[in-house]
Motif scaffolding. Structure first.
Motif, PDB file in Angstrom:
ATOM      1  N   ARG A 292       0.835  -1.202   0.000  1.00 44.40           N
ATOM      2  CA  ARG A 292       0.000   0.000   0.000  1.00 44.40           C
ATOM      3  C   ARG A 292       0.871   1.254   0.000  1.00 44.40           C
ATOM      4  O   ARG A 292       0.597   2.203  -0.735  1.00 44.40           O
ATOM      5  CB  ARG A 292      -0.919   0.007   1.216  1.00 44.40           C
ATOM      6  CG  ARG A 292      -1.723   1.287   1.362  1.00 44.40           C
ATOM      7  CD  ARG A 292      -2.307   1.432   2.738  1.00 44.40           C
ATOM      8  NE  ARG A 292      -3.511   0.616   2.886  1.00 44.40           N
ATOM      9  CZ  ARG A 292      -4.388   0.794   3.864  1.00 44.40           C
ATOM     10  NH1 ARG A 292      -4.193   1.742   4.757  1.00 44.40           N
ATOM     11  NH2 ARG A 292      -5.452   0.029   3.967  1.00 44.40           N
ATOM     12  N   ILE A 296       0.796   4.109  -2.936  1.00 47.80           N
ATOM     13  CA  ILE A 296       0.463   5.498  -2.621  1.00 47.80           C
ATOM     14  C   ILE A 296       1.633   6.416  -2.965  1.00 47.80           C
ATOM     15  O   ILE A 296       1.441   7.535  -3.459  1.00 47.80           O
ATOM     16  CB  ILE A 296       0.080   5.624  -1.135  1.00 47.80           C
ATOM     17  CG1 ILE A 296      -1.231   4.884  -0.884  1.00 47.80           C
ATOM     18  CG2 ILE A 296      -0.040   7.086  -0.735  1.00 47.80           C
ATOM     19  CD1 ILE A 296      -1.660   4.878   0.565  1.00 47.80           C
ATOM     20  N   VAL A 375      -8.400   1.875  -0.137  1.00 47.64           N
ATOM     21  CA  VAL A 375      -7.254   2.755  -0.381  1.00 47.64           C
ATOM     22  C   VAL A 375      -6.453   2.243  -1.580  1.00 47.64           C
ATOM     23  O   VAL A 375      -6.056   3.015  -2.463  1.00 47.64           O
ATOM     24  CB  VAL A 375      -6.358   2.832   0.870  1.00 47.64           C
ATOM     25  CG1 VAL A 375      -5.096   3.626   0.572  1.00 47.64           C
ATOM     26  CG2 VAL A 375      -7.117   3.471   2.019  1.00 47.64           C
ATOM     27  N   GLN A 440     -13.191   9.731  -1.186  1.00 50.45           N
ATOM     28  CA  GLN A 440     -11.947  10.502  -1.263  1.00 50.45           C
ATOM     29  C   GLN A 440     -12.099  11.573  -2.328  1.00 50.45           C
ATOM     30  O   GLN A 440     -11.897  11.333  -3.511  1.00 50.45           O
ATOM     31  CB  GLN A 440     -10.777   9.572  -1.599  1.00 50.45           C
ATOM     32  CG  GLN A 440      -9.413  10.183  -1.407  1.00 50.45           C
ATOM     33  CD  GLN A 440      -9.059  10.348   0.049  1.00 50.45           C
ATOM     34  OE1 GLN A 440      -9.527   9.593   0.886  1.00 50.45           O
ATOM     35  NE2 GLN A 440      -8.246  11.336   0.352  1.00 50.45           N
TER      36      GLN A 440
END
Length: 751
Positions: A292, A296, A375, A440
């Protein structure tokens, strides 16, 4: 003499208050000089016996320049660890006070003299380096942080950096092989750069240049060495994972320095020169939180937003792009698409369990709702759509763009489908964007802007080719999920067609909504007929889906108070985010028909629109082009964001007084919000349903609801502009809304 710990306590209290010290500098230096700790937290062998070996079997030299720590009672020796920690704490507070502009001048000068004497000791940095390799985690952390602050103090005072520390870092970074000392080097480098970003002085660039010069080459060597490791053959995987986490943070800061400071080092470009190295980590058998973090990190670099979390509020507006930016961004986009082409999405696991801090599992009984890691879903989706946009901006062949778009979008949609709950799976391909990014806002608008950029680029390519009919072109945009009108309509549905949400986005510096909205309005002006056709198709679909819920709508009409409360909550949560628990006009979990709406007096009230710009209009902070070229914009989002931030809070109070509470305030109150009663003779848009009596449901199509939303937005902006409360000059934006008004009026007259 007094106990050392007691002396430190008195010194700490004075320094904490910023008081001027009256004692002798040498006495304070003796008190602050720490005895290093070995790997078990014991006192430094060099302070007791020069024949004692160090951690690597080497004899430690006896201190020469720094006098030995004064004798202390026997009871103190049993608390050597606590004394070391206290010394490090006082040193950090003293350095912070010295660098603070709030510290009184005479006190600051005294602190500065003490620190300089302390740094003159030949073994002081060696002691701290020894201590941050201790097995005592707290002592190690405090020593590393103290060393980093002292390094920053050297840079600010233009004192030469310690050659011993530079050599220590260069040696460990250039010969990486599961070396646990690497983490200490990376940590100190990161902390120093963060301190440079926090500083308000105008010499950030010069300071950082002096700091990075000794490490420019060695960081490139470390990058190649770290990512060339064969993870499966590593004995202690925790060491390489720790090094990776710290290095990614350092890389992000280096890229942030490229964005905000006028620096040109190779270490600022190493990721863009070899992006596949970081992409390969996603396929490593590591914890989900590591993957992750990598995803990101890549997303931030592709959006040119590196360091926004690490340096928030401390950096200036972005500089003009450097000469290598275009090449580097294209290389990164190509690497992402190549990884997808090689099967990245097929091998990427999106865990169904939420991960907690540190990557562990959630304790039994504390699990939330089951589902994938959204995410990762958002970041991967944005990576692909943004990479396609970047690639297409450098591609001239419409045929090649069409092939790439179909291939990668089909892979993305296939990847997303099993991870979306059956109740919220999109019925329309273009709905994927609002579904994935519904929680988001900033990523959603970045994805929408990238999707719009792809559409505009492909449109120009097909217009030049003149080989595709409008019907086939529309079908292609729908099937691949990037039709800009559908994307915008789903966005409006999710916010309940609430113009106050659009206003909040326009005055906020946290998203790229201004740039996206301006580009879309220009497209809408040229492509109104297509937009109107799509709205009618939506109305037909929504009408077919609404057959079984007429009773529910009638009950809503009987209780306007609870309805308005639901809408206030909907606006506060960003629309469809809470579709299951509150009344929503959005498609999905709530099935209220999109072609019907309860028209209450509050809902029918339209804000008064200002017709003339204020004679005292605020100076233009955003000067976006209003030409017909929708692709080339003069809006600088970085400039807009930085300047809007400075006036955002000033304008917010006036906005609340003028148009009701903002979205942020609505989260604190669910009371129904009434809107100002307009001058009905000054309504700019003709909208069906405005004269509907109380509690009557009328058919209102999506096109009318969209225009109604624009009408309210235009009125609110005009009023704020007249009162000089809008954070930038909205004249060009109002001009675009007025053009849509004229097109709508013409369309209504034709009907």
């Amino acid at each position: 003499m007094k106990d050392v710990f007691e002396v430190l306590e008195q010194l700490y209290k004075k320094v904490l208050l910023g008081a001027t010290l009256e004692g002798d500098n040498q006495d304070y230096v003796l008190c602050l000089s720490p005895a290093s700790a070995d790997q078990d937290g014991a006192t430094d062998p060099s302070s007791e016996d020069s024949d004692n070996p160090g951690p690597q079997g080497k004899r430690q030299p006896r201190p020469v320049d720094l006098p030995p720590t004064p004798a202390a009672p026997v009871g103190w020796r049993s608390s050597a660890r606590e004394t070391n920690l206290f010394q490090l704490t006082v040193i950090q507070v003293m350095v912070t006070r010295t660098l603070s502009v709030e510290t009184e001048f005479h006190a600051k000068e005294k602190y500065r003299e003490i620190i300089k004497i302390l740094l003159q000791a030949s073994d002081f940095d060696s002691k701290l380096t020894w201590m941050f390799q201790s097995s005592d985690k707290l002592l190690s952390h405090m020593a590393a942080k103290g060393l980093a602050l002292l390094l920053y103090f050297r840079l600010k005072e233009k004192i030469t950096l310690s050659n011993a520390w530079i050599a220590f870092c260069q040696k460990n970074l250039s010969g990486y092989s599961e070396n646990d000392k690497v983490v200490y080097c990376l940590y100190t480098l990161t902390v120093v750069i963060k301190e440079i970003f926090k500083d308000t002085c105008s010499q950030k660039t010069e300071i950082l240049k002096r700091f990075l010069t000794p490490f420019d080459a060695v960081l490139e060597v470390f990058y190649n060495s770290l990512f060339s490791q064969y993870f499966e053959t590593v004995q202690d995987t925790s060491k390489i994972v720790n090094s990776l986490i710290y290095f990614l943070e350092l890389l992000e800061l280096l890229i942030a320095s490229r964005i905000h400071l006028d620096l040109h080092f190779t270490c600022q470009r190493i990721f863009f020169l070899k992006p596949s190295c970081v992409l390969d980590v996603i396929t490593w058998p590591v914890h989900a939180f590591v993957k992750r973090k990598c995803i990101i990190f890549i997303k931030k670099c592709l959006l040119w937003k590196a360091g926004e979390d690490l340096c928030r509020g401390s950096v200036a507006a972005s500089r003009p792009p450097d000469q290598h930016l275009g090449v580097d961004m294209l290389a990164l986009a190509d690497a992402v698409l190549q990884a997808v082409d090689l099967g990245l999405l097929k091998t990427l696991c999106v865990p169904g369990k939420p991960s907690c801090f540190g990557g562990g599992e959630v304790p039994p009984g504390c699990e939330g709702l089951p589902g994938p890691d959204h995410v990762i879903l958002r970041a991967v989706s944005l990576l692909i759509i943004k990479s396609l946009e970047v690639k297409f901006q450098n591609c001239a062949s419409a045929k090649e763009m069409k092939v790439d778009l179909q291939r990668f979008m089909s892979e993305l949609l296939a990847f997303l489908k099993p991870h979306l709950e059956p109740s919220v799976q999109p019925q329309h391909p273009c709905e994927w964007l609002s579904r994935v990014f519904i929680e988001q806002d900033d990523d959603m608008l970045e994805a929408a802007k990238a999707s719009l950029g792809i559409y505009l680029k492909l449109t120009r390519g097909y217009e030049a080719a003149e080989s595709v009919t409008q019907e086939l072109w529309n079908r292609h945009t729908h099937e691949n999920g990037y039709n800009p009108h559908c994307v915008f309509l789903f966005f409006l549905k999710n916010i309940g067609f609430d113009s106050t949400v659009l206003l909040d986005f326009l005055i906020s510096s946290e998203t790229c909504f201004l740039e996206y909205f301006v580009r879309y309005l220009k497209l809408l002006i040229k492509d109104w007929d297509t937009f109107f056709t799509i709205c009618k198709d939506f109305d037909v679909t929504d009408s077919n889906d609404s057959t079984n819920i007429c009773g529910f709508i009638s009950s809503l009409g009987q209780d306007r108070s609870s309805h308005q409360t639901g809408l206030s909550l909907l606006a506060a949560l960003g629309g469809g985010r809470s579709a299951r628990s509150c009344v929503s006009w959005a498609a999905g979990a709530s099935s209220e028909p999109q072609s019907q709406v309860v028209m209450s007096p509050e809902a029918r009230a339209t804000p008064q629109a200002g017709r003339r710009p204020s004679s005292q209009a605020s100076q233009s902070l955003v000067d976006y082009d209003t030409s017909d070229d929708s692709e080339v914009e003069s809006t600088d989002p970085c400039l807009a964001n930085s300047k809007q931030t400075s006036l955002h809070h000033e304008a917010k109070q006036g906005i609340q007084d003028t148009v009701g509470t903002s979205r942020g305030e609505k989260e604190l109150s669910l009371e129904p919000q009434s809107r100002p009663v307009p001058d009905e003779t000054n309504t700019p848009f003709p909208v069906a349903g405005d004269v509907a009596p109380n509690n009557v449901v009328y058919e209102v199509g999506l096109s009318h609801r969209t225009v109604k939303c624009f009408e309210e937005l235009q009125g609110a902006i005009s009023r704020l502009q007249k009162k000089n409360l809008f954070p930038y000059n909205p004249t060009a934006l109002l001009k675009l809304l007025k053009q849509i008004e004229a097109i709508c009026t013409k369309s209504m007259n034709a009907l």
